[in-house]
Design an enzyme around this catalytic site. Structure first.
Site, PDB file in Angstrom:
ATOM      1  N   ARG A 235       0.837  -1.197   0.000  1.00 57.21           N
ATOM      2  CA  ARG A 235       0.000   0.000   0.000  1.00 57.21           C
ATOM      3  C   ARG A 235       0.874   1.249   0.000  1.00 57.21           C
ATOM      4  O   ARG A 235       2.045   1.217   0.398  1.00 57.21           O
ATOM      5  CB  ARG A 235      -0.914   0.014   1.216  1.00 57.21           C
ATOM      6  CG  ARG A 235      -0.203   0.328   2.517  1.00 57.21           C
ATOM      7  CD  ARG A 235      -1.183   0.510   3.654  1.00 57.21           C
ATOM      8  NE  ARG A 235      -1.888  -0.722   3.931  1.00 57.21           N
ATOM      9  CZ  ARG A 235      -2.958  -0.804   4.723  1.00 57.21           C
ATOM     10  NH1 ARG A 235      -3.427   0.284   5.302  1.00 57.21           N
ATOM     11  NH2 ARG A 235      -3.521  -1.962   4.944  1.00 57.21           N
TER      12      ARG A 235
ATOM     13  N   ALA B 278       6.717  -2.080  -4.594  1.00 65.58           N
ATOM     14  CA  ALA B 278       6.766  -1.276  -3.373  1.00 65.58           C
ATOM     15  C   ALA B 278       5.717  -0.158  -3.375  1.00 65.58           C
ATOM     16  O   ALA B 278       5.003   0.052  -4.358  1.00 65.58           O
ATOM     17  CB  ALA B 278       8.168  -0.690  -3.206  1.00 65.58           C
ATOM     18  N   HIS B 279       5.672   0.579  -2.260  1.00 65.46           N
ATOM     19  CA  HIS B 279       4.632   1.601  -2.071  1.00 65.46           C
ATOM     20  C   HIS B 279       4.718   2.726  -3.111  1.00 65.46           C
ATOM     21  O   HIS B 279       5.784   3.108  -3.563  1.00 65.46           O
ATOM     22  CB  HIS B 279       4.687   2.186  -0.657  1.00 65.46           C
ATOM     23  CG  HIS B 279       6.008   2.766  -0.260  1.00 65.46           C
ATOM     24  ND1 HIS B 279       6.499   2.676   1.011  1.00 65.46           N
ATOM     25  CD2 HIS B 279       6.943   3.462  -0.955  1.00 65.46           C
ATOM     26  CE1 HIS B 279       7.668   3.284   1.084  1.00 65.46           C
ATOM     27  NE2 HIS B 279       7.957   3.770  -0.095  1.00 65.46           N
ATOM     28  N   ASN B 280       3.532   3.200  -3.492  1.00 66.85           N
ATOM     29  CA  ASN B 280       3.376   4.348  -4.398  1.00 66.85           C
ATOM     30  C   ASN B 280       3.877   4.094  -5.816  1.00 66.85           C
ATOM     31  O   ASN B 280       4.069   5.023  -6.596  1.00 66.85           O
ATOM     32  CB  ASN B 280       4.031   5.600  -3.826  1.00 66.85           C
ATOM     33  CG  ASN B 280       3.302   6.135  -2.609  1.00 66.85           C
ATOM     34  OD1 ASN B 280       3.681   5.826  -1.475  1.00 66.85           O
ATOM     35  ND2 ASN B 280       2.256   6.913  -2.833  1.00 66.85           N
TER      36      ASN B 280
ATOM     37  N   SER C  96       7.728   4.416  -5.404  1.00 66.13           N
ATOM     38  CA  SER C  96       7.434   5.613  -6.205  1.00 66.13           C
ATOM     39  C   SER C  96       7.974   5.543  -7.619  1.00 66.13           C
ATOM     40  O   SER C  96       8.218   6.574  -8.249  1.00 66.13           O
ATOM     41  CB  SER C  96       7.975   6.868  -5.502  1.00 66.13           C
ATOM     42  OG  SER C  96       7.380   7.021  -4.230  1.00 66.13           O
TER      43      SER C  96
END
Length: 355
Positions: A218, A239-241, A259
């Site tokens: 998330r 991974a996140h974003n 990201s």
């Protein structure tokens, strides 16, 4: 499944070469074929098996020209590989599907369940979750609260769907996958690492497939987004974003750091690593074990190596790398030869000066 070669050809828009009435009841690989089965040939590395296979029929491309006599029946189709996928899907869809909510499952009273769904024993469905028509949730699966699952999605046993996750239609989540676990976010200081709360969510659009034991984290805030048609293999970390755009395929043991945006129609082969906060263009292919540490802005390109380089350049460098021991030996001998020449030149100079 029992169909004649002619019936299969008609379904696929193909033609039969051989016995149109041969009955086919199962599938087999061309090298291990046996009577009553259908095989396929799309990779010409396996052509030799066509002339000895025991399969009763074989799917081949319409333009295929055999180099020897063929004993089996050929079903000529525009694309043998996609035709096989069509038939396998047809068989899979024809199998009887369980329907209903097991009395051994826990389903919160606030959950909305669509028509013809299946929720298996020992599954957990959290509060305010919405489950679309025809969804199948197999035993021992965890689905958190405020989750939305689109129609005809299948979630296999032992998968974990965390709170606030949004899953589109016709998605497949395989066993052991974790969708919406916390991203790897920590703030370091002199005392150690302090966890940054992960308050975002994960969005999987329609027709996404997530392999066994893969993880999609998330976001810290906002959302990690996996776009329409993306296929993610087993043991992949997103991974996140991150954003993985439509129709990208990511093979096993690859990892994408936080990201990062992966462009549409990318291919990440096995064990590819992509650093954080990067972007790739559309139709980029990253060969196995490629390590990406910078943006890739050129579409329709192939990259290889660590750090990643254009494929041809990387292959040339790899060829040179293999020769390094010989080149080092040659350099050593050249240095000795130069030193000997210098010594001889100095000796000649000394003799001249003595005169």
């Amino acid at each position: 499944m029992k169909f004649t070669a002619q019936e299969i050809a008609r379904h696929l828009g193909g033609t039969v070469e051989g016995n149109p009435d041969v009955v086919l009841s199962d599938f087999s690989s061309i090298e291990k074929g046996y009577e009553g089965t259908l095989s396929f040939l799309s990779n010409m590395q396996y052509e030799s098996f066509l002339y000895s296979t025991k399969s009763s029929a074989v799917l081949v491309n319409a333009d295929f020209e055999p180099t020897q006599e063929v004993q089996t029946t050929l079903i000529r189709v525009p694309n043998a590989y996609t035709a096989l996928a069509d038939l396998l899907k047809l068989r899979n869809d024809s199998e009887e599907r369980p329907v209903g909510v097991s009395p051994l499952a826990f389903v919160d009273p606030t959950v909305q369940i669509g028509k013809e769904c299946y929720i298996g024993p020992f599954s957990y469905i959290g509060r305010d979750t919405v489950i679309g028509d025809g969804v199948r949730i197999w035993p021992n699966t965890f689905v958190g609260g405020r989750v939305a699952i689109g129609a005809r999605t299948c979630i296999y046993s032992m998968a974990v769907i965390c709170d606030h996750t949004e899953i589109g239609e016709r998605c497949v989540i395989h066993s052991g996958a974790v969708i919406g676990g916390d991203g790897f976010g920590f703030a370091p200081d002199a005392e150690g690492y302090h966890k940054i709360p992960q308050t975002g969510r994960v969005i999987l659009q329609d027709d996404v497939e997530i392999g066994a034991n893969a993880c999609v984290d998330r976001a810290v805030m906002d959302a990690t987004i996996i776009y329409k048609g993306v296929k993610i293999d087993n043991l992949v970390q997103i991974a996140h974003n991150c954003e993985v755009h439509e129709h990208t395929a990511i093979a096993a043991q690859s990892g994408v750091a936080g990201s990062t945006t992966i462009g549409p129609w990318n291919v990440l082969a096995g064990q590819v690593g992509v650093a954080g906060h990067l972007k790739t263009a559309s139709h980029v292919t990253l060969a196995a074990q490629t390590g990406v540490v910078g943006n890739i802005n050129q579409p329709n390109t192939v990259w290889f190596g660590s750090p990643a380089q254009p494929h041809l350049k990387a292959m040339k460098a790899s060829a040179k790398f293999i020769k390094l021991p010989e080149m080092d030996r040659e350099l050593y001998l050249l240095r000795k030869e130069v030193e000997a020449l210098k010594a001889e030149l100095n000796s000649l100079k000394e003799k001249r000066d003595d005169k």
